[in-house]
Scaffold this motif. Structure first.
Motif, PDB file in Angstrom:
ATOM      1  N   VAL A  40      16.040 -12.474  13.356  1.00 42.04           N
ATOM      2  CA  VAL A  40      16.404 -13.826  12.560  1.00 42.04           C
ATOM      3  C   VAL A  40      15.428 -14.696  12.814  1.00 42.04           C
ATOM      4  CG1 VAL A  40      17.968 -16.055  12.524  1.00 42.04           C
ATOM      5  CG2 VAL A  40      19.020 -13.679  13.047  1.00 42.04           C
ATOM      6  N   ILE A  41      14.844 -15.135  11.630  1.00 48.59           N
ATOM      7  CA  ILE A  41      13.639 -16.361  11.629  1.00 48.59           C
ATOM      8  C   ILE A  41      14.349 -17.417  11.127  1.00 48.59           C
ATOM      9  CG2 ILE A  41      11.401 -16.795  10.537  1.00 48.59           C
ATOM     10  CD1 ILE A  41      10.921 -13.912  10.259  1.00 48.59           C
ATOM     11  N   MET A  42      14.012 -18.598  11.635  1.00 50.69           N
ATOM     12  CA  MET A  42      14.494 -19.888  11.435  1.00 50.69           C
ATOM     13  C   MET A  42      13.373 -21.079  11.701  1.00 50.69           C
ATOM     14  SD  MET A  42      17.288 -20.723  14.454  1.00 50.69           S
ATOM     15  CE  MET A  42      17.954 -18.965  14.306  1.00 50.69           C
ATOM     16  N   GLY A  43      13.640 -22.113  11.213  1.00 47.73           N
ATOM     17  CA  GLY A  43      12.740 -23.124  11.399  1.00 47.73           C
ATOM     18  C   GLY A  43      13.352 -23.930  12.594  1.00 47.73           C
ATOM     19  N   GLU A  71      14.813 -15.370  26.816  1.00 46.44           N
ATOM     20  CA  GLU A  71      14.756 -14.187  26.456  1.00 46.44           C
ATOM     21  C   GLU A  71      15.169 -13.841  24.927  1.00 46.44           C
ATOM     22  OE1 GLU A  71      16.981  -9.781  27.875  1.00 46.44           O
ATOM     23  OE2 GLU A  71      17.086 -11.712  29.207  1.00 46.44           O
ATOM     24  N   ASN A  72      14.487 -12.901  24.397  1.00 49.14           N
ATOM     25  CA  ASN A  72      14.699 -12.492  22.925  1.00 49.14           C
ATOM     26  C   ASN A  72      14.515 -13.763  21.888  1.00 49.14           C
ATOM     27  OD1 ASN A  72      15.328  -9.772  23.330  1.00 49.14           O
ATOM     28  ND2 ASN A  72      17.305 -10.506  23.711  1.00 49.14           N
ATOM     29  N   CYS A  73      13.636 -14.677  22.300  1.00 49.40           N
ATOM     30  CA  CYS A  73      13.211 -15.942  21.457  1.00 49.40           C
ATOM     31  C   CYS A  73      11.843 -16.025  21.636  1.00 49.40           C
ATOM     32  CB  CYS A  73      14.202 -16.852  21.841  1.00 49.40           C
ATOM     33  SG  CYS A  73      13.997 -18.301  20.691  1.00 49.40           S
ATOM     34  N   VAL A  74      11.100 -16.084  20.393  1.00 48.91           N
ATOM     35  CA  VAL A  74       9.740 -16.540  20.311  1.00 48.91           C
ATOM     36  C   VAL A  74       9.489 -17.562  19.452  1.00 48.91           C
ATOM     37  CG1 VAL A  74       9.035 -14.324  21.239  1.00 48.91           C
ATOM     38  CG2 VAL A  74       8.809 -14.542  18.679  1.00 48.91           C
ATOM     39  N   VAL A  75       8.378 -18.211  19.497  1.00 50.89           N
ATOM     40  CA  VAL A  75       7.735 -19.032  18.385  1.00 50.89           C
ATOM     41  C   VAL A  75       6.711 -18.434  17.563  1.00 50.89           C
ATOM     42  CG1 VAL A  75       6.735 -21.232  18.270  1.00 50.89           C
ATOM     43  CG2 VAL A  75       8.628 -20.920  20.056  1.00 50.89           C
ATOM     44  N   ALA A  76       6.639 -18.751  16.306  1.00 51.53           N
ATOM     45  CA  ALA A  76       5.688 -18.397  15.726  1.00 51.53           C
ATOM     46  C   ALA A  76       5.066 -19.619  14.683  1.00 51.53           C
ATOM     47  CB  ALA A  76       5.967 -17.419  14.600  1.00 51.53           C
ATOM     48  N   HIS A  77       3.991 -19.726  14.383  1.00 51.22           N
ATOM     49  CA  HIS A  77       3.450 -20.949  13.638  1.00 51.22           C
ATOM     50  C   HIS A  77       3.548 -20.700  12.421  1.00 51.22           C
ATOM     51  CE1 HIS A  77       2.147 -22.261  17.542  1.00 51.22           C
ATOM     52  NE2 HIS A  77       1.306 -21.136  17.784  1.00 51.22           N
ATOM     53  N   SER A  78       4.000 -19.522  11.673  1.00 53.40           N
ATOM     54  CA  SER A  78       3.985 -19.609  10.163  1.00 53.40           C
ATOM     55  C   SER A  78       4.849 -18.261   9.800  1.00 53.40           C
ATOM     56  CB  SER A  78       2.765 -19.376   9.481  1.00 53.40           C
ATOM     57  OG  SER A  78       2.141 -17.922   9.993  1.00 53.40           O
ATOM     58  N   LEU A  79       5.653 -18.481   8.694  1.00 53.86           N
ATOM     59  CA  LEU A  79       6.488 -17.118   8.194  1.00 53.86           C
ATOM     60  C   LEU A  79       5.646 -15.792   8.318  1.00 53.86           C
ATOM     61  CD1 LEU A  79       9.008 -16.089   7.161  1.00 53.86           C
ATOM     62  CD2 LEU A  79       8.140 -16.804   4.944  1.00 53.86           C
ATOM     63  N   ASP A  80       4.417 -15.924   8.044  1.00 52.92           N
ATOM     64  CA  ASP A  80       3.408 -14.806   7.857  1.00 52.92           C
ATOM     65  C   ASP A  80       3.390 -14.062   9.266  1.00 52.92           C
ATOM     66  OD1 ASP A  80       2.925 -14.548   5.284  1.00 52.92           O
ATOM     67  OD2 ASP A  80       0.871 -15.550   5.204  1.00 52.92           O
ATOM     68  N   GLU A  81       3.277 -15.195  10.511  1.00 50.87           N
ATOM     69  CA  GLU A  81       2.991 -14.707  11.780  1.00 50.87           C
ATOM     70  C   GLU A  81       4.430 -14.326  12.207  1.00 50.87           C
ATOM     71  OE1 GLU A  81       2.103 -16.718  15.987  1.00 50.87           O
ATOM     72  OE2 GLU A  81       1.567 -17.756  14.325  1.00 50.87           O
ATOM     73  N   ALA A  82       5.322 -14.858  11.844  1.00 51.15           N
ATOM     74  CA  ALA A  82       6.887 -14.379  12.221  1.00 51.15           C
ATOM     75  C   ALA A  82       7.093 -12.834  11.652  1.00 51.15           C
ATOM     76  CB  ALA A  82       7.847 -15.236  11.723  1.00 51.15           C
ATOM     77  N   LEU A  83       6.640 -12.774  10.438  1.00 50.90           N
ATOM     78  CA  LEU A  83       6.892 -11.169   9.971  1.00 50.90           C
ATOM     79  C   LEU A  83       5.999 -10.301  10.627  1.00 50.90           C
ATOM     80  CD1 LEU A  83       7.020 -12.446   6.229  1.00 50.90           C
ATOM     81  CD2 LEU A  83       8.947 -11.570   7.641  1.00 50.90           C
ATOM     82  N   LYS A  84       5.076 -10.625  11.114  1.00 42.48           N
ATOM     83  CA  LYS A  84       4.041  -9.841  12.096  1.00 42.48           C
ATOM     84  C   LYS A  84       4.786  -9.351  13.086  1.00 42.48           C
ATOM     85  CE  LYS A  84      -0.252 -10.739   9.606  1.00 42.48           C
ATOM     86  NZ  LYS A  84      -1.313 -11.566   9.742  1.00 42.48           N
ATOM     87  N   VAL A  91      14.936  -8.309   8.711  1.00 49.06           N
ATOM     88  CA  VAL A  91      14.770  -9.747   9.038  1.00 49.06           C
ATOM     89  C   VAL A  91      15.558 -10.417   8.159  1.00 49.06           C
ATOM     90  CG1 VAL A  91      12.971 -11.650   8.630  1.00 49.06           C
ATOM     91  CG2 VAL A  91      12.114  -9.315   9.619  1.00 49.06           C
ATOM     92  N   TYR A  92      16.251 -11.576   8.832  1.00 45.35           N
ATOM     93  CA  TYR A  92      17.025 -12.704   8.173  1.00 45.35           C
ATOM     94  C   TYR A  92      16.490 -13.955   8.235  1.00 45.35           C
ATOM     95  CZ  TYR A  92      20.395  -8.734   7.453  1.00 45.35           C
ATOM     96  OH  TYR A  92      21.162  -7.468   7.212  1.00 45.35           O
ATOM     97  N   GLU A 101      12.457 -22.026   0.724  1.00 48.05           N
ATOM     98  CA  GLU A 101      11.339 -22.242  -0.306  1.00 48.05           C
ATOM     99  C   GLU A 101       9.961 -21.200  -0.193  1.00 48.05           C
ATOM    100  OE1 GLU A 101       8.980 -25.724  -2.643  1.00 48.05           O
ATOM    101  OE2 GLU A 101      10.431 -26.398  -1.077  1.00 48.05           O
ATOM    102  N   GLU A 102       9.617 -21.112   0.878  1.00 49.26           N
ATOM    103  CA  GLU A 102       8.483 -20.208   1.410  1.00 49.26           C
ATOM    104  C   GLU A 102       9.028 -18.700   1.049  1.00 49.26           C
ATOM    105  OE1 GLU A 102       5.158 -19.388   4.673  1.00 49.26           O
ATOM    106  OE2 GLU A 102       6.564 -20.882   5.029  1.00 49.26           O
ATOM    107  N   ALA A 103      10.019 -18.404   1.440  1.00 49.43           N
ATOM    108  CA  ALA A 103      10.553 -17.130   1.762  1.00 49.43           C
ATOM    109  C   ALA A 103      11.228 -16.496   0.321  1.00 49.43           C
ATOM    110  CB  ALA A 103      11.578 -16.932   2.974  1.00 49.43           C
TER     111      ALA A 103
END
Length: 171
Positions: A40-43, A71-84, A91-92, A101-103
């Motif tokens: 799950v990717i969220m802002g 545990e099982n939670c990380v931070v990404a700086h962008s959607l691209d980084e999260a998808l990597k 992915v949801y 809007e980006e996705a």
């Protein structure tokens, strides 16, 4: 598969004052059924509203300022980084408005709970071209707050999309 999961009203409201402006019995159960054992990717704001990592799935929070040591939670700086980070897992993308809007242009599916009322709010789901999607009604509920569960699947040559997915798996 990359999917988006959202609930919005007839006027595309998804939030008011940083909160979801309705309660739908069963909505969290549907979200859990779809996203468990996936990513799950969220802002940041969506994460703060939930207040904790989601159990039995990898939660990726998109933020430039937040630091999480869970545990099982990380931070990404962008959607691209999260998808990597998600690699080839399902992915949801679960909000908020800027992330949707980006996705919206890269997802294969959208799981939408469409509320059959106009609701007052200050955060909206982005406009999109419905002609690019096949729409399936999964369930309809009538009551004080009537709504439908819809699945939008992006139209396109399924054969080419299957080849793309096979290619991704082989890499």
């Amino acid at each position: 598969m990359k999917a988006l999961i959202v609930a919005y009203s007839k006027n595309k409201v998804i939030g008011k004052n940083g909160m979801i402006p309705w309660k739908i019995k069963g909505e969290q159960k549907r979200f859990k059924e779809l996203t468990t054992d996936n990513v799950v990717i969220m802002g940041r704001r969506s994460y703060e509203e939930i207040g904790r990592p989601l159990p039995n799935r990898l939660t990726i929070v998109i933020s430039r300022t937040m630091h999480i040591n869970e545990e099982n939670c990380v931070v990404a700086h962008s959607l691209d980084e999260a998808l990597k980070i998600a690699e080839n897992k399902n992915v949801y993308i679960s909000g908020g408005a800027r992330l949707y809007e980006e996705a919206i242009n890269i997802v294969d599916k959208m799981y939408i709970t469409q509320i059959d009322q106009c609701i007052e709010g200050d955060t909206f789901f982005p406009e999109f071209d419905e002609s690019q999607w096949e729409i399936q009604i999964d369930a309809e509920f009538v009551g004080d707050l009537s709504y439908k569960y819809l699945t939008y699947t992006r139209k396109g040559d399924k054969t080419n999309r299957q080849k793309e997915n096979l290619y991704k798996k082989e890499r």
